[in-house]
Design a protein around this motif. Structure first.
Motif, short mmCIF file in Angstrom:
data_model
loop_
_atom_site.label_atom_id
_atom_site.label_comp_id
_atom_site.label_asym_id
_atom_site.label_seq_id
_atom_site.Cartn_x
_atom_site.Cartn_y
_atom_site.Cartn_z
N GLU A 1 -1.83 8.52 -8.11
CA GLU A 1 -2.26 9.62 -8.39
C GLU A 1 -3.76 10.07 -8.08
OE1 GLU A 1 -1.15 9.95 -12.44
OE2 GLU A 1 0.99 10.31 -11.91
N GLY A 2 -4.09 9.49 -7.15
CA GLY A 2 -5.54 9.92 -6.50
C GLY A 2 -6.52 8.74 -6.87
N LYS A 3 -6.04 7.83 -7.47
CA LYS A 3 -7.14 6.89 -7.99
C LYS A 3 -6.83 5.37 -7.21
CE LYS A 3 -7.51 9.21 -12.44
NZ LYS A 3 -7.62 9.00 -14.09
N VAL A 4 -7.97 4.64 -7.19
CA VAL A 4 -8.06 3.38 -6.65
C VAL A 4 -7.82 2.38 -7.67
CG1 VAL A 4 -9.24 1.80 -5.02
CG2 VAL A 4 -8.88 4.16 -4.42
N TYR A 5 -7.07 1.51 -7.85
CA TYR A 5 -6.99 0.36 -8.77
C TYR A 5 -6.99 -0.92 -8.21
CZ TYR A 5 -5.38 4.02 -12.04
OH TYR A 5 -5.19 5.29 -12.80
N ASP B 1 -6.82 5.41 0.64
CA ASP B 1 -5.91 6.24 0.72
C ASP B 1 -4.57 5.63 0.22
OD1 ASP B 1 -7.85 8.18 0.65
OD2 ASP B 1 -7.71 8.67 2.87
N ASN B 2 -4.19 4.67 1.19
CA ASN B 2 -2.76 4.08 1.33
C ASN B 2 -2.41 3.34 -0.19
OD1 ASN B 2 -1.79 5.20 3.40
ND2 ASN B 2 -2.43 3.28 4.88
N ILE B 3 -3.39 2.93 -0.89
CA ILE B 3 -3.09 2.25 -2.06
C ILE B 3 -3.56 3.24 -3.52
CG2 ILE B 3 -3.50 0.12 -1.04
CD1 ILE B 3 -6.08 -0.17 -2.95
N LYS B 4 -3.72 4.62 -3.14
CA LYS B 4 -4.20 5.38 -4.31
C LYS B 4 -2.83 5.75 -5.37
CE LYS B 4 -8.38 7.57 -2.69
NZ LYS B 4 -8.85 8.99 -2.06
N ILE C 1 -7.77 -11.02 -12.45
CA ILE C 1 -7.56 -10.62 -11.10
C ILE C 1 -5.96 -11.01 -10.90
CG2 ILE C 1 -8.08 -10.59 -8.85
CD1 ILE C 1 -10.83 -11.25 -9.41
N MET C 2 -5.17 -10.10 -10.39
CA MET C 2 -3.99 -10.41 -10.00
C MET C 2 -3.55 -9.72 -8.53
SD MET C 2 -1.65 -8.27 -12.98
CE MET C 2 -0.29 -9.08 -12.52
N ARG C 3 -2.47 -10.37 -8.03
CA ARG C 3 -2.09 -9.89 -6.99
C ARG C 3 -0.72 -9.14 -7.17
NH1 ARG C 3 -1.05 -12.81 -0.92
NH2 ARG C 3 -0.35 -10.95 0.26
N VAL C 4 -0.31 -7.66 -6.85
CA VAL C 4 0.74 -7.10 -7.36
C VAL C 4 1.42 -6.57 -5.86
CG1 VAL C 4 0.09 -6.70 -9.45
CG2 VAL C 4 -0.35 -4.96 -7.72
N ASN C 5 2.51 -6.33 -6.06
CA ASN C 5 3.77 -5.50 -5.18
C ASN C 5 3.72 -4.16 -5.28
OD1 ASN C 5 4.19 -7.75 -3.40
ND2 ASN C 5 5.64 -8.51 -4.73
N TYR C 6 4.29 -3.40 -4.38
CA TYR C 6 4.42 -1.98 -4.23
C TYR C 6 5.64 -1.70 -4.99
CZ TYR C 6 4.63 2.64 -2.28
OH TYR C 6 4.79 3.97 -1.78
N VAL C 7 5.62 -1.93 -6.36
CA VAL C 7 6.82 -1.65 -7.14
C VAL C 7 6.68 -0.71 -8.49
CG1 VAL C 7 8.01 -3.76 -6.53
CG2 VAL C 7 6.30 -3.83 -8.47
N PRO C 8 7.75 -0.02 -9.03
CA PRO C 8 7.47 0.90 -10.15
C PRO C 8 6.57 0.33 -11.12
CG PRO C 8 9.74 1.01 -9.14
CD PRO C 8 9.07 -0.13 -8.61
N THR C 9 6.65 -1.02 -11.55
CA THR C 9 6.16 -1.57 -12.61
C THR C 9 4.57 -1.47 -12.42
OG1 THR C 9 7.80 -3.29 -13.08
CG2 THR C 9 5.43 -3.86 -13.91
N THR C 10 3.93 -1.80 -11.21
CA THR C 10 2.75 -1.60 -10.80
C THR C 10 2.16 0.02 -11.27
OG1 THR C 10 2.80 -3.16 -9.12
CG2 THR C 10 0.82 -1.88 -8.82
N PHE C 11 3.13 0.81 -10.51
CA PHE C 11 2.49 2.38 -10.82
C PHE C 11 2.41 2.62 -12.38
CE2 PHE C 11 4.83 2.88 -6.78
CZ PHE C 11 3.96 2.38 -5.89
N ASN C 12 3.44 2.09 -13.08
CA ASN C 12 3.53 2.44 -14.51
C ASN C 12 2.43 2.00 -15.12
OD1 ASN C 12 5.99 4.13 -14.13
ND2 ASN C 12 7.16 2.33 -14.48
N ALA C 13 2.05 0.46 -14.96
CA ALA C 13 0.84 -0.16 -15.66
C ALA C 13 -0.30 0.72 -15.26
CB ALA C 13 1.04 -1.66 -15.10
N ALA C 14 -0.62 1.14 -14.07
CA ALA C 14 -1.85 1.80 -13.82
C ALA C 14 -1.97 3.02 -14.41
CB ALA C 14 -1.83 2.04 -12.27
N PRO D 1 0.81 -1.19 0.09
CA PRO D 1 0.03 -0.02 0.10
C PRO D 1 0.58 1.37 -0.06
CG PRO D 1 -0.83 -1.41 1.52
CD PRO D 1 0.58 -2.16 1.00
N LYS D 2 0.44 2.21 -0.66
CA LYS D 2 0.73 3.64 -0.66
C LYS D 2 0.33 4.39 0.25
CE LYS D 2 1.87 7.25 -4.19
NZ LYS D 2 1.28 7.67 -5.39
#
Length: 283
Positions: free
Chosen positions: A142-146, A137-140, A97-110, A3-4
């Motif tokens: 750029e303000g969006k929930v994925y 709020d912890n996983i948003k 559906i996939m489980r992902v980690n708090y890594v740059p790949t996840t952010f860029n994909a979103a 979570p972010k």
């Protein structure tokens, strides 16, 4: 996705309800069947912890029955999880559906539209909408929930230990790095499990041991006053933990532990699933 948050982390993983836009456009996607046409196929990728459950186990069957779906689960070994997710994202061949980690790949994909934004739909689900906003709020991004977070204590990263071993060896909970050294030395050398063998460790490291939000060096550095990954000074300047005195001193402690054989020397090749097989009271 770990979570972010603003200044905190859930310290774990997030299960993300994700549909690949590329999958839908390039492969036709998974369309809901019309009435009487059968079950909706759902593919899920999850991190493997322990043994892989048998196909069509009771839990899967109950999920399929409750949701009228045909569930297919891909279990990915923990040691290869991030690499596998990177390959799936790069190829556009992602599950429903996939489980992902708090890594740059996840952010860029979103950010590039590979995941559905689900925030606007949360209000339509009573169980999800009843949860504290802090989790979302912890996983948003750029303000969006994925995704849907793992709902657990937000401040959950901690050091746990075997009190029975500490009591037997007359050890106190460590407060300084010298205390940490003595705990590690005693548990390695003083036979806390009473089997007459030098087969115990104060802690066991494994490959990628210092990645993620809950790395052991960070935990110990924080316990002596260090920062949690990043520090902010009075002028608002960010400083990474590896430039702080507490973190450097913690690295020196682990160098000493390694050189004296007080921690396992096979950690560069040790999988997390094998680490639990070694005798250790601290994690």
């Amino acid at each position: 996705m770990s979570p972010k948050g603003r200044m905190s982390r859930l310290g774990g993983l997030v299960v993300v309800g994700a549909m690949s836009a590329g999958l839908l456009a390039g492969c036709g996607g998974e369309k809901a069947p019309a009435a009487g046409e059968g079950k909706l196929p759902i593919s899920i990728s999850l991190m493997q912890v322990g043994d892989v459950p048998a196909k069509e186990n009771g839990i899967e069957q109950k999920i399929e029955e409750y949701t009228n779906t045909d569930v297919s689960v891909q279990w990915i070994p923990q040691s290869a999880f991030d690499d596998k997710v990177n390959v799936m994202v790069a190829s556009g061949e992602m599950p429903t559906i996939m489980r992902v980690n708090y890594v740059p790949t996840t952010f860029n994909a979103a950010k590039t539209g590979l995941f559905w934004e689900i925030g606007p739909y949360l209000k339509d689900y009573k169980n999800l909408s009843a949860q504290s906003e802090a989790y979302f709020d912890n996983i948003k991004i750029e303000g969006k929930v994925y995704g849907v977070p793992n709902f657990r204590d937000i401040g959950r990263t901690a050091i746990v230990y075997r009190k029975d071993w500490f009591d037997k060896l007359k050890l106190d909970v460590p407060k300084t790095l010298d205390d940490w050294y003595e705990v590690m030395r005693s548990i390695r050398k003083d036979d806390p499990d009473g089997n007459g063998k030098e087969d115990t460790y104060g802690t066991v490291l494994f490959k990628k041991y210092n990645e993620g939000v809950s790395s052991p060096l960070t935990r110990i550095a924080v316990s002596i006053g260090g920062v949690n990954k990043w520090g902010v000074d009075d002028a608002g300047k960010l400083t990474p933990e590896f430039l702080t005195t507490e973190y450097v001193d913690t690295m020196k402690l682990f160098k000493r532990l390694f050189s004296e054989g007080l921690i396992n020397s096979d950690f560069p090749a040790l999988d997390p699933s094998d680490a639990d097989k070694k005798s250790t009271p601290v994690s």
